[in-house]
Scaffold this active site. Structure first.
Site, mmCIF file in Angstrom:
data_model
loop_
_atom_site.group_PDB
_atom_site.id
_atom_site.type_symbol
_atom_site.label_atom_id
_atom_site.label_comp_id
_atom_site.label_asym_id
_atom_site.label_seq_id
_atom_site.Cartn_x
_atom_site.Cartn_y
_atom_site.Cartn_z
ATOM 1 C CG ASP A 100 -2.266 0.670 0.917
ATOM 2 O OD1 ASP A 100 -2.186 1.846 0.517
ATOM 3 O OD2 ASP A 100 -3.356 0.092 1.100
ATOM 4 C CG HIS A 118 -0.955 1.572 -3.345
ATOM 5 N ND1 HIS A 118 -2.229 1.324 -2.874
ATOM 6 C CD2 HIS A 118 -0.570 0.436 -3.981
ATOM 7 C CE1 HIS A 118 -2.577 0.083 -3.212
ATOM 8 N NE2 HIS A 118 -1.592 -0.466 -3.878
#
Ligand SMILES: *[C@@H]1O[C@H](CO)[C@@H](O)[C@H](O)[C@H]1NC(C)=O
Ligand SMILES: *[C@@H]1O[C@H](CO)[C@@H](O)[C@H](O)[C@H]1NC(C)=O
Ligand SMILES: *[C@@H]1O[C@H](CO)[C@@H](O)[C@H](O)[C@H]1NC(C)=O
Ligand SMILES: *[C@@H]1O[C@H](CO)[C@@H](O)[C@H](O)[C@H]1NC(C)=O
Ligand SMILES: *[C@@H]1O[C@H](CO)[C@@H](O)[C@H](O)[C@H]1NC(C)=O
Ligand SMILES: *[C@@H]1O[C@H](CO)[C@@H](O)[C@H](O)[C@H]1NC(C)=O
Length: 421
Positions: free
Chosen positions: A236, A259
Site C-alpha cells: 500500500d 502505492h
C-alpha cells in the site's frame, strides 16, 4: 563498565596515534568522540537476564516487558538489549513515562504470532508516552502477515482496522528509530500518532507488492517527523500522511512496490486537523501505483492542507506520477458529486523526472468548491511509452504557476468553473 574502559583506552590510543602521525587536526574530532562515548554510557538491560533463553524460537514477551520496566524506572540513560537470534514475541505495550532516556536495541529477529486470531489488539509492538527514545539495531520485526492477508483480504473490504500494526509509536517525543527492519506486517508496518520531533533513519520496510493495507509509515497528529534514507517496498502507500501532520520532512526515500507517497486521505471524518509543512525531497519511486499525491474525499467537512513541497523526485515506471485527487472515493463510500471542502494551497512540484506507466502523467483534480491555490510547477520531465501517444496532463479547478521544462505540457486542458488566480 569494562567495555567502556576499553573504548576509552582505545580512543586514547587512537588520539596518541593521531598526534604521533602529526595529524593534529584530527584531535578535536577524537575528543568530541570521547565525550560522546562518556555521555552515552547507558545501563544495559539484556533480555537474556530476564528469562529469555538465547535465541531458538523462545518466547521473550515477559522478558522484554520486565527489562523495559526496570530500564524505564532508571534515572540513568538505559538500554534494553535484544541480542541476535530469533524470538517469538506476543503483543506488548512498552509504556512510559520513563525516568531517563531509553533505548531499545534489537539485533535479533522478533516474530509475531502468525495467526491474527491469537492477537487481541490492533498493535503488535507499541511504544507509548516516552520521551528521549531510541529504537536501534539491525534487527527485524517480522509480523508474519501472510496468514492474515489471505484470511482477511482488506483490498476487498471497506475497513481492516482491527488487524495489528507491526510497530506503533503513540505520543513519543524526541525520538529516533534507526537501522531496523519491519517485515510482512499484518496491517500498516509503522504508525506514528501524537509524536513530536521524531526521526526515522535508515529504516527498511519490506512486504510483497500485493499485500493488502500494508502502508509503510503512517503519520497522524504529529509534528516534526523526519524520514531519512529509508527504503520501503510494500503493498500500500509507502508513506501516508494523515490529518494533523505538521513539519514532516521526507528525504532520501526509495519507494516501490507500493502505492507511492501520499498526503491523505483527508476529509473522511469530522474533526480532522489541518495538514501543513510537508516536504518530500530527493526520493526515488519505482513501479508503484501512484507517485506523489494529495487525496481528499468528496463531501468532506471543511479543512485545509497547505505548504506541501515535492522536489527532486525520480519516477521509474510509476502510475499517476503527480496526482492531486480531491475526488478520492474508493469502494464508492461517498457522495462523489458533492465537492471536497478541503482547501489545498501553497504546493510545489519541482524537478520531477522519469517515466510514467499511465498516459496521464500529471493529474491535478481540485475541488470545484475550493479550487487549489498557489500551486507552483517547474521542471517536469516525465515520459510515457505507450501506444496511445506521449504523456499528458489533466487539470481541473487549478491555475498553477508554471516554469522551466514542461513534459508533458502542464494543464493545457484545464477545466473547471471556478478556476482560481
Ligand atoms: C546510575 O549510574 C550511577 C553511576 O554509573 C550508579 O552509581 C547508579 O546506581 C545508577 N542509578 C540507577 C538508578 O541505576
Ligand atoms: C529532537 O530529538 C533529538 C533526539 O532525541 C534530540 O537530540 C534533539 O535535541 C531534539 N530536538 C529538539 C528541538 O528538542
Ligand atoms: C525540514 O526541512 C526544512 C528544510 O528542508 C527545515 O527547515 C526544517 O527545520 C526541517 N524540519 C524538521 C522538523 O527537521
Ligand atoms: C538522495 O538520496 C539518496 C538515497 O536515495 C542518497 O544516497 C543521497 O545522498 C541523497 N542526496 C542528497 C543530495 O541528499
Ligand atoms: C500561503 O503562502 C502565502 C505566502 O506565499 C501566505 O501569505 C499564506 O498565508 C499561505 N497560506 C496558508 C494557508 O498558509
Ligand atoms: C488538450 O489540449 C490539446 C491542445 O490544446 C489538444 O490537442 C488535446 O486534444 C486536448 N486533450 C484533451 C484530452 O482534451
Amino acid at each position: 563498565m569494562n567495555i567502556l574502559l576499553f573504548l576509552v583506552t582505545d580512543l586514547l590510543g587512537e588520539m596518541k596515534q593521531c598526534i604521533d602521525m602529526g595529524k593534529r587536526s584530527i584531535l578535536p574530532a577524537a575528543i568530541a568522540l570521547l565525550f560522546l562515548t562518556s555521555t552515552a554510557k547507558s545501563q544495559v538491560y539484556d533480555v537474556r537476564k530476564y528469562g529469555a533463553s538465547g535465541g531458538g524460537s523462545s518466547d521473550i514477551t515477559q522478558a522484554l516487558v520486565s527489562a523495559w520496566k526496570e530500564a524505564c524506572a532508571s534515572t540513568n540513560a538505559s538500554k534494553v538489549m535484544v541480542p541476535a537470534g530469533t524470538y517469538v514475541l506476543n503483543e506488548v505495550v512498552l509504556g512510559g513515562p520513563c525516568k531517563g532516556s531509553i533505548e531499545v536495541q534489537v539485533d535479533g529477529t522478533l516474530k509475531a504470532p502468525a495467526d491474527p486470531a491469537q492477537m487481541k489488539t490492533d498493535g503488535w509492538v507499541t511504544f507509548q508516552n516516552v520521551d528521549q527514545f531510541t529504537l536501534s539495531g539491525g534487527g527485524t520485526f517480522d509480523g508474519q502477515g501472510k496468514t492474515a492477508w489471505t484470511k482477511n483480504d482488506c483490498s476487498k473490504k471497506k475497513d481492516c482496522k482491527n488487524l495489528p500494526i507491526n510497530i506503533r509509536f503513540n505520543f513519543v517525543t524526541n525520538g529516533i528509530v534507526k537501522d531496523i527492519t519491519s517485515l510482512d506486517s499484518k496491517q500498516f508496518h509503522v504508525n506514528v500518532l501524537g509524536c513530536k520531533n521524531f526521526t526515522f533513519q535508515h529504516v527498511t520496510v519490506t512486504a510483497p507488492g500485493d499485500s493488502p493495507n500494508t502502508d509503510g509509515i503512517h503519520i497522524g497528529r504529529s509534528t516534526g517527523i523526519n524520514i531519512i534514507d529509508t527504503g520501503i517496498k510494500t503493498g500500500d502507500d509507502c508513506i501516508s500522511i494523515g490529518d494533523g501532520s505538521e513539519q514532516i520532512n521526507i528525504t532520501g526515500v526509495t519507494c516501490g512496490p507500493g502505492h507511492g507517497i501520499s498526503v491523505g486521505s483527508l476529509g473522511r471524518y469530522p474533526g480532522e486537523q489541518p495538514v501543513s509543512g510537508i516536504s518530500v525531497k530527493n526520493c526515488t519511486i519505482t513501479g508503484t501505483m501512484n507517485g506523489v499525491r494529495i487525496k481528499t474525499w468528496p463531501n468532506s467537512p471543511a479543512g485545509s492542507a497547505t505548504d506541501m513541497h515535492f522536489e527532486d523526485i525520480t519516477m521509474d515506471n510509476v502510475g499517476n506520477p503527480v496526482l492531486i485527487d480531491q475526488q478520492y472515493c474508493p469502494w464508492n463510500q461517498c457522495t462523489a458529486e458533492v465537492p471536497s471542502q478541503i482547501k489545498i494551497s501553497n504546493v510545489s512540484f519541482k524537478r520531477i523526472q522519469g517515466t510514467s506507466s499511465t498516459q496521464v502523467a500529471l493529474k491535478l483534480a481540485c475541488s470545484s468548491r475550493y479550487p487549489c491555490d498557489n500551486v507552483q510547477i517547474s521542471d517536469i520531465d516525465i515520459r510515457y511509452h505507450g501506444a496511445e501517444g506521449p504523456a499528458t496532463s489533466l487539470c481541473s479547478n487549478i491555475k498553477p504557476m508554471i516554469s522551466g521544462k514542461q513534459n508533458p505540457a502542464i494543464c493545457a486542458n484545464a477545466t473547471g468553473s471556478s478556476v482560481s488566480q
